[in-house]
Design an enzyme around this catalytic site. Structure first.
Site, mmCIF file in Angstrom:
data_model
loop_
_atom_site.group_PDB
_atom_site.id
_atom_site.type_symbol
_atom_site.label_atom_id
_atom_site.label_comp_id
_atom_site.label_asym_id
_atom_site.label_seq_id
_atom_site.Cartn_x
_atom_site.Cartn_y
_atom_site.Cartn_z
ATOM 1 N N GLU B 231 1.860 -1.598 -7.168
ATOM 2 C CA GLU B 231 0.861 -1.888 -8.183
ATOM 3 C C GLU B 231 0.922 -3.372 -8.510
ATOM 4 O O GLU B 231 1.965 -3.999 -8.332
ATOM 5 C CB GLU B 231 1.195 -1.066 -9.434
ATOM 6 N N HIS B 273 -1.147 0.662 -15.538
ATOM 7 C CA HIS B 273 -0.008 0.955 -16.410
ATOM 8 C C HIS B 273 0.466 -0.228 -17.230
ATOM 9 O O HIS B 273 0.086 -1.365 -16.999
ATOM 10 C CB HIS B 273 1.156 1.452 -15.558
ATOM 11 N N MET B 292 3.890 -8.178 2.373
ATOM 12 C CA MET B 292 4.433 -6.985 3.034
ATOM 13 C C MET B 292 3.947 -6.906 4.474
ATOM 14 O O MET B 292 4.710 -6.584 5.385
ATOM 15 C CB MET B 292 4.057 -5.723 2.247
ATOM 16 N N GLU B 294 3.230 -9.348 6.345
ATOM 17 C CA GLU B 294 3.888 -10.406 7.133
ATOM 18 C C GLU B 294 5.229 -9.984 7.710
ATOM 19 O O GLU B 294 5.637 -10.495 8.743
ATOM 20 C CB GLU B 294 4.059 -11.668 6.270
ATOM 21 N N GLY B 296 5.889 -6.995 8.752
ATOM 22 C CA GLY B 296 5.716 -5.870 9.665
ATOM 23 C C GLY B 296 5.524 -4.525 8.991
ATOM 24 O O GLY B 296 5.489 -3.481 9.650
ATOM 25 N N VAL B 299 0.231 -2.357 6.401
ATOM 26 C CA VAL B 299 -0.608 -2.499 5.218
ATOM 27 C C VAL B 299 -2.070 -2.362 5.641
ATOM 28 O O VAL B 299 -2.534 -3.124 6.486
ATOM 29 C CB VAL B 299 -0.376 -3.875 4.542
#
Lengths: 439, 605
Positions: B231, B273, B292, B294, B296, B299
């Site tokens: 998030e 939240h 993330m 980058e 591997g 995503v």
């Protein structure tokens, strides 16, 4: 919301209330008033205990959560020379500031409504110090500097010492850690007093459940008199139930420059406060083409994300919000009424159909058929307006009783002659956004 | 601990949340668990001893305790605490549970909005004690086919549709509880379901974070790949990135941070939240998704493409043989319509070939050759236990000792008067029984209660006498009309002798005898009488049999001691009634000269 900003005045009031308990050996006068007009200030000066307003030179500034008031030229401390502002001058200045729209250097603009007025405190730059505390990651951090005011912000890395204090650190260890990090450039005459004040300041910040507390500058005067010249504070409002007496009456003002809520947003917020369920509405663009009525906090975010992703920006997205936690049929109808009313006020500028996304993930315990009954009732009441604006409805939902809910809403829309597409858990939660946009 | 839960995991549920507990038991039944996943309920304000729940078509009883400590003591193997206390008390409940050393491995906290400082303290203390906290502000987690927390997964239909009834191969970690169900569904449709899933909670400070859960799943052989739903706000995802970079996590991860829209709005709109608000560029959903990708991590382009990414990773692992096909287990179906039973019976059962007393066929305890006596039958039907010989013999000794005490005592007298009025045996008997109470027969209860109180509180005999004086109550079980130390009551002597010769120990009797020394020094006939001796020795019997002090207090409170007197004395009453019938005595009228008439004319008010 957990961390919420409070007015400088309220922050100082909390200090004053607990001063004896936390800051033994130091003195603090708490000569401050919070007013919303020049007249209120003049009236205050007539009250017992506020004679100082007539007797001392004053400082006045807005108390509306924003900082950099000096740079924004919003601190009245002199008329011809520093420390010569009278009560009448302060009242006139407040009225003058309230009469116009104020634009800050950041571009935020709005009307000033709240001012804090205090005595002018003559002091030298050497007497100014900086102290603050907040939570970083899982730990508390205390910041101290021998220089206060604007100077500290300009040379933060060189001028400020940090002390990291883990949540379960003992008081003895905390004191030791603070002592070790007291800035070496604090004059030897003030050093012991500052150290003691810093330790007490941290305890105060911690025990009173502040999320952020900054005094810049704190001025150490003769005879251990302390002057809190400028204060910024945020409270952890979830601790409110434990701090009823400690905090006293606390108000959480809206940030300056934030547009006031629309009547519809206010009405939903009011319904939310009276309900065990959660009803939230933020209007992002009243002329937007895509309106969302999404159940659940997480789902409402992914729908908003997906609309932005698939349209390339947020210009078409009219609102953000959620209804969840098992709202009643009546509450759901009210929410739907509000949205349909808003989306049928102006036709789309490019003459396109309007889209209503009734979305949601698979509910844990909300009865889908029950909430959909409220939406259907709203369709029935508002059908004329909906036809007029060619509203296309896309539904996706799962959870308890979802088959009946989906069947009911489909039947109702068909009966009313409303365009609708209805999907259950077999369809990816946000895929109706793609379908609506591709049509 | 590579797996959070197993099929043997049992929880203590703090708060009597009936619908959530029922959902857990429905799940247990569906997946054929051997024991219910909820071992006990803690409800401090409840006076119930247990709560009934459905288990498939049947019902089961789950014990209710007033404190976590009591529940933990009764169920030392229940190593999960489901803390459903409100935000006001959730902190205290968790801290108290951590204090019970060696009991809880996992504590799930559902309350939203616990004061941040308390949440941090709670989380840190748990970490220092090696306890995993899930939450606060969460629906919990699930190990499909083994253990499900409370409402996770929603209805049982949805659970089966989302393949949450048996282990798949994905490890799922989310912040949001609402999207947890949705992701389970997406994974069920596009892959083979999840092996373990946790919603870590929406508050700013939560106990176990993404990395804690992913590192555990890396060790769990059932997990073949992981899905992380993050998030906007915070930097927890970067810890995952570091773990992937350093090779600590080798299994494939699919990840997405929601809230990419937040960057489009400068301020003011809170998306999601309390924990979801970016304080720096690195905390935006977009930056985290990029970072993330980058290293591997898989995503997707957008949340809408997540199903396709899941399917790709799943198919790839299947092609490699890392994931094999799952044999779908058989499911038990929870009946749609169930009716709660109106009555419960836990002592005897007449449904089989032969009726049983606490599991023992009647014939196995009835005839002399079984070696069982009425004391054994009482121990089965009253206490659901097989008492040892000395205890059942003691019970019989008591019954025989109290069977009768002549015609003049008020109960026997009432029974006789009623019999002479022409009433039946049962009517005459109950008239006598109805006389039993605080003044007639009740000294047994009172003696047990007060002597136990004095002994438990280490009152010296003198202090005890002072205490009773202050209470304004004569000491129950002390005093006899004519008997004294010099002229002892032989029934009492018999009971004491039996106890000394057969009980493992008699601490309360020993204490009572020191009290008797003091009372008889004041007046000769203030001896420990037969009622007192019985009450006190019953307490000693139960102590020797291993009952806890609170269980013994419950016996006293519920009138069990009186019950021995009722059973014993019924024998005598019936004797008197039959005696009357046999003698054919006429209707009794009390002689008028035995009544003092003192009637004044009523005043007008």
């Amino acid at each position: 919301m957990a961390q919420r900003a409070i007015r400088e005045y309220d922050g100082k009031a909390i200090f004053s209330k607990h001063w004896e308990k936390y800051f033994s050996g130091f003195h603090y006068g708490f000569k401050s008033v919070l007013v919303t007009s020049g007249q209120e200030l003049l009236d205050k000066a007539q009250e017992h205990g506020f004679e100082w307003l007539k007797q001392e030179a004053l400082v006045a500034k807005p108390d509306m959560l924003f900082g950099k008031r000096g740079k924004n030229d919003l601190v009245l401390f002199k008329s011809s020379k520093p420390g010569d502002v009278t009560l009448e001058e302060a009242a006139a200045w407040i009225d003058a500031k309230m009469a116009v729209t104020t634009t800050l250097l950041t571009g935020q603009h709005g009307h000033l409504t709240h001012f804090i007025v205090e005595p002018f405190t003559p002091h030298s730059q050497e007497q100014e110090y900086y102290i603050s505390a907040t939570t970083v990651g899982e730990d508390d951090v205390l910041y101290m500097s021998a220089e206060g005011g604007m100077e500290v912000e300009e040379g933060w890395d060189e001028k400020v010492n940090e002390v990291t204090i883990p949540i379960n650190m003992s008081d003895a260890d905390m004191e030791h850690a603070v002592r070790a990090k007291v800035p070496s450039d604090i004059s030897s005459s003030d050093k012991e007093a500052f150290t003691s004040f810093a330790i007490q300041f941290f305890r105060f910040y911690r025990d009173l459940n502040f999320a952020y507390l900054e005094i810049n500058p704190i001025v150490m005067l003769e005879n251990n008199n302390m002057a809190i010249l400028d204060l910024v504070a945020r409270l952890d409002d979830t601790a409110g139930f434990m701090m009823v007496d400690e905090w006293g009456e606390i108000e959480y003002p809206t940030a300056f420059g934030m547009e006031d809520q629309s009547p519809e947003e206010k009405a939903i917020a009011e319904a939310d406060s009276k309900s065990g369920a959660s009803l939230k509405l933020t209007i992002l663009n009243p002329l937007g083409r895509i309106w969302t009525m999404v159940a659940g906090g997480g789902a409402s975010v992914v729908y908003a994300d997906t609309i932005a992703d698939l349209t390339g920006d947020v210009s078409q997205l009219a609102n953000y919000g959620e209804y969840s936690g098992g709202p009643t049929t009546g509450e759901t109808k009210f929410y739907a009424d509000t949205l349909i009313d808003l989306m049928t006020r102006t036709p789309d500028a490019e003459g396109r159909d309007k889209i209503l996304i009734i979305g949601g993930a698979i509910a844990n315990f909300t009865d889908v058929a029950k909430t959909f009954t409220g939406i259907i009732q709203s369709f029935e009441e508002n059908i004329e307006k909906m036809r007029e604006h060619n509203i296309q409805v896309y539904v996706r939902r799962g959870g308890p009783n979802y088959e009946k809910g989906l069947k009911d809403i489909k039947e109702a829309a068909d009966r009313l002659g409303l365009y609708i597409e209805v999907y259950g858990p077999q369809t990816h939660v946000t895929d109706i956004v793609r379908m609506a946009l591709e049509k | 601990m590579s797996k959070l839960f197993t099929k043997e995991t049992q929880a203590i549920f703090w708060n009597n949340n009936k619908s959530a507990i029922q959902r857990m038991l429905d799940y247990d039944y569906t997946i054929s668990r051997e024991t219910p996943s909820v071992a006990a309920i803690v409800a401090p304000t409840s006076n119930n001893k247990f709560e009934k729940f459905f288990y498939g078509p049947d019902e089961v009883m789950i014990s209710v305790y007033k404190s976590t400590a009591e529940a933990a003591q009764a169920f030392p193997n229940a190593d999960v605490l489901l803390n459903f206390a409100s935000f006001r008390t959730a902190y205290d409940v968790t801290m108290e549970a951590i204090e019970i050393k060696g009991q809880f491995k996992t504590i799930m906290v559902t309350a939203e909005g616990i004061p941040e400082r308390l949440a941090r303290k709670m989380n840190q203390t748990a970490r220092d004690s090696g306890v995993t906290v899930i939450g606060p502000a969460t629906v919990g987690g699930i190990a499909p086919g083994a253990f499900k927390i409370a409402n996770v997964g929603g209805t049982i239909t949805n659970i089966v549709n989302s393949k949450l009834h048996r282990a798949g191969s994905c490890g799922l970690v989310t912040r949001s509880g609402g999207l947890f169900n949705e992701l389970s569904n997406i994974i069920a449709i596009n892959a083979d379901g999840i092996a373990e899933g946790v919603a870590i909670g929406g508050d700013r400070f939560v106990g176990s974070v993404f990395i804690d859960n992913l590192l555990r799943m890396e060790e769990n052989p059932d997990v073949k790949y992981m899905l992380l739903l993050g998030e906007v706000g915070g930097t927890e995802e970067y810890k995952v990135i570091d773990a992937v970079k350093s090779g600590k996590i080798k299994k494939p991860i699919i990840a997405w941070c929601i809230g990419t829209i937040a960057k489009q709005f400068s301020s003011g709109v809170q998306f999601g939240h309390a924990g979801a608000s970016a304080n720096a560029d690195a905390e935006t959903a977009e930056a985290k998704n990029r970072a993330m990708a980058e290293v591997g991590i898989h995503v997707p382009e957008s949340f809408n493409d997540l199903p396709a990414t899941i399917n790709e990773v799943y198919e790839e692992l299947r092609a490699k043989g890392v994931i094999t096909d799952i044999e779908e287990p058989e499911l038990k179906i929870v009946p749609k319509v169930r009716r709660a039973k109106e009555f419960i019976c836990t002592i005897s059962d007449d449904r089989g070939d032969e009726a049983t007393y606490a599991g023992f066929p009647i014939s196995s305890v009835a005839t002399p050759d079984t070696g069982k006596g009425i004391g054994d039958v009482i121990s089965l039907l009253w206490f659901k236990k097989q008492y040892p010989k000395w205890a059942s013999e003691f019970i019989e000794t008591v019954l025989k000792t109290v069977a009768d005490h002549g015609p003049a005592v008020s109960g026997a007298h009432n029974a006789k008067v009623t019999a002479r009025a022409g009433k039946s045996v049962v009517e005459s008997l109950v008239t006598g029984l109805l006389t039993i109470g605080p003044r007639f027969g009740g000294a047994i209860d009172g003696a047990a209660k007060y002597f136990k109180y004095a002994d438990d509180n280490n009152l010296s005999p003198k202090e005890f006498l002072g205490y009773m004086k202050k209470e304004g109550v004569p000491i129950p079980g002390i005093g006899h009309r004519i008997k004294s130390l010099r002229n002892p009551d032989l029934r009492v002597e018999g009971l004491k002798k039996f106890a000394k010769g057969n009980f493992p120990s008699t601490p309360l009797l020993d204490y009572a005898l020191t009290v008797e020394q003091l009372t008889t020094s004041k007046k000769d006939n203030l001896i420990l009488n037969v009622d007192g001796t019985i009450g006190i020795l019953m307490v000693d019997m139960w102590r020797a049999l291993g009952y806890s002090e609170s269980e013994i207090e419950d016996f006293i409170e519920s009138g069990t001691l009186n019950a021995f007197f009722i059973v014993g004395r019924s024998i005598g009453f019936i004797g008197h009634v039959l005696d009357e019938k046999r003698l054919g005595m006429p209707m009794y009228r009390h002689p008028m000269d035995d009544i003092l008439y003192n009637v004044e004319k009523a005043e007008e008010l």
